[in-house]
Structure formats: C-alpha cells, structure tokens
Design a protein around this motif. Structure first.
Motif, PDB file in Angstrom:
ATOM      1  N   ARG A 154       9.879   4.940   7.773  1.00  0.00           N
ATOM      2  CA  ARG A 154       9.890   4.260   9.066  1.00  0.00           C
ATOM      3  C   ARG A 154      11.321   4.115   9.533  1.00  0.00           C
TER       4      ARG A 154
ATOM      5  N   THR B 121       5.185   4.994   3.099  1.00  0.00           N
ATOM      6  CA  THR B 121       4.281   3.907   3.485  1.00  0.00           C
ATOM      7  C   THR B 121       2.943   4.174   2.815  1.00  0.00           C
TER       8      THR B 121
ATOM      9  N   ARG C   9      -1.115   2.665   1.776  1.00  0.00           N
ATOM     10  CA  ARG C   9      -2.205   1.820   2.268  1.00  0.00           C
ATOM     11  C   ARG C   9      -2.839   1.097   1.084  1.00  0.00           C
TER      12      ARG C   9
ATOM     13  N   PRO D 200      -7.366  -4.068   4.924  1.00  0.00           N
ATOM     14  CA  PRO D 200      -6.380  -2.997   4.753  1.00  0.00           C
ATOM     15  C   PRO D 200      -4.971  -3.499   5.083  1.00  0.00           C
ATOM     16  N   ARG D 201      -4.016  -3.029   4.308  1.00  0.00           N
ATOM     17  CA  ARG D 201      -2.612  -3.377   4.551  1.00  0.00           C
ATOM     18  C   ARG D 201      -1.764  -2.130   4.394  1.00  0.00           C
ATOM     19  N   ARG D 202      -0.761  -2.044   5.197  1.00  0.00           N
ATOM     20  CA  ARG D 202       0.235  -0.993   5.062  1.00  0.00           C
ATOM     21  C   ARG D 202       1.483  -1.602   4.427  1.00  0.00           C
ATOM     22  N   TYR D 203       2.127  -0.844   3.551  1.00  0.00           N
ATOM     23  CA  TYR D 203       3.294  -1.379   2.852  1.00  0.00           C
ATOM     24  C   TYR D 203       4.341  -0.289   2.677  1.00  0.00           C
ATOM     25  N   THR D 204       5.562  -0.590   3.086  1.00  0.00           N
ATOM     26  CA  THR D 204       6.699   0.311   2.900  1.00  0.00           C
ATOM     27  C   THR D 204       7.714  -0.377   2.002  1.00  0.00           C
TER      28      THR D 204
END
Length: 214
Positions: free
Chosen positions: A12, A64, A66, A73-77
């Motif tokens: 990102r 990133t 999931r 649901p969560r997105r994580y970087t």
C-alpha cells in the motif's frame, strides 16, 4: 531457500505526512533503496534492522492479507518483512498502549496464526523493545558514518594500536592524531571493523576494541 525480501513493491502507499504524523525515508544499504517509515517509532526500528547483522534484508508493507476475526473479514498489512539466516519474520511496530487494545490483540493473534501456517513468525514490537538507550542512540550515530571513507593506512594504524589492548575512544583519537579523526574511527565501528559496548554511551570514555575481544 529463503528469497530476498527486498524484491517487490509495497502493498500500500505510505500514509501522507500530516500535522499529527511524521513520515520519511531511510537510505538502506541492505535493501539497496530508500525504506519508507510512517512514524518515528518505525524509523527507530529501521535503524535497528539496518545495523543488526542478523537481519539480512527487509522491506516495508510487504503484503496485505485477509483474515477472519469473530466471523468478520479483516485486511491487514504488516509493517516489515525481515529475512534472517534461518527464517522470515513479519514485524508490527506499535506503541505499547495501542498494541494492548483488545481489537489489536485479536488482530495480531490472527496474523500470528496466519503466518505460522506459512512457516513464518509474526512479532509485535513496541517502544520498550526498540527505544533501548543508549543503544539506539549509538546505532543512530554510527549509521551516519557507515559510508564515511577511511584511508587504509589509517585503518592499519588503528588496528595496530588496538592489537595490544583496548583503548578509550578519546585516548585512541589522541594517539592517532593528526592521521585519524573521530569520523574515521566511528566509520570503522559502523562497519564492525572495530567494536565497543553499545549498551553504554559512545562518548570519549567508551572503550574501543578489536572485534571478538572482550
């Protein structure tokens, strides 16, 4: 075989500088490019990664993923992906108070499970892990001199002087004058041609020795 983690682009865009957030870049020799950081705590962690020989290479915001947390649901970087000689480590850099928030605890636990399933390690680091002084201050100082040129004859003089016994930094500089100065000795320290106890303040009383001694 572990691949170089410096390859690839960030997952990102770096968050834009704002009145409440400081962002910047660090010219990494390990990565061969500038590493972006999004807080001063991340910047300090980059200093540690750059200086630690066990950290072979690294990059920021590597991907990133999931996750599903409590059915949602969560997105994580993550902040950094680091390669050591034996494994890949994913690091999250967070102030301790934020890392302790229940939402963050759940997120990081899910991330740890995800990466464990891929044979990787996930670790949360806070200011208690990063801002260990005076070690961090010494590392930040030495990184400024890692590319400073050192005359081979001067290096030989320094090594010959320390072959007999370690010496305080100020005394070493005085003994080598006018052939060597503080910057050259710091450059040798930065490139691990010399050694010192970096858990103690790196001032003129700091004892300088050859690597592997003491």
């Amino acid at each position: 075989m572990l691949l170089r983690v410096t390859e690839g682009t960030r997952a990102r865009r770096v968050i834009t500088r704002s009145p409440t957030r400081t962002v910047g870049r660090f010219p990494s020799l390990k990565a061969g490019r500038s590493i972006h950081w999004e807080s001063q705590l991340e910047r300090d962690f980059v200093y540690l990664l750059e200086f630690d020989p066990a950290m072979l290479d690294y990059r920021e915001q590597p991907e990133t993923i999931r996750l599903t947390i409590d059915g949602k649901p969560r997105r994580y970087t993550p902040d950094f992906l680091v390669r050591t000689a034996s494994l890949m480590v994913v690091y999250e850099v967070k102030p301790a108070d934020k890392a302790a928030h229940p939402d963050m605890v759940a997120l990081f636990a899910a991330a740890a499970d995800h990466y464990a399933g891929r044979g990787m390690h996930h670790q949360v680091v806070t200011e208690a892990d990063i801002r260990i002084r005076p070690y961090l201050d010494n590392v930040a100082l030495l990184l400024r001199y890692r590319s400073h040129p050192v005359d081979p004859d001067v290096e030989a003089m320094v090594l010959d002087r320390l072959a007999f016994e370690p010496a305080p930094l100020g005394e070493l500089i005085a003994a080598l004058a006018p052939h060597a100065d503080m910057a050259e000795v710091l450059a040798l320290l930065a490139n691990r041609r010399l050694a010192a106890d970096l858990a103690r303040r790196l001032d003129r009383d700091a004892v300088i020795r050859l690597p592997g001694e003491g």
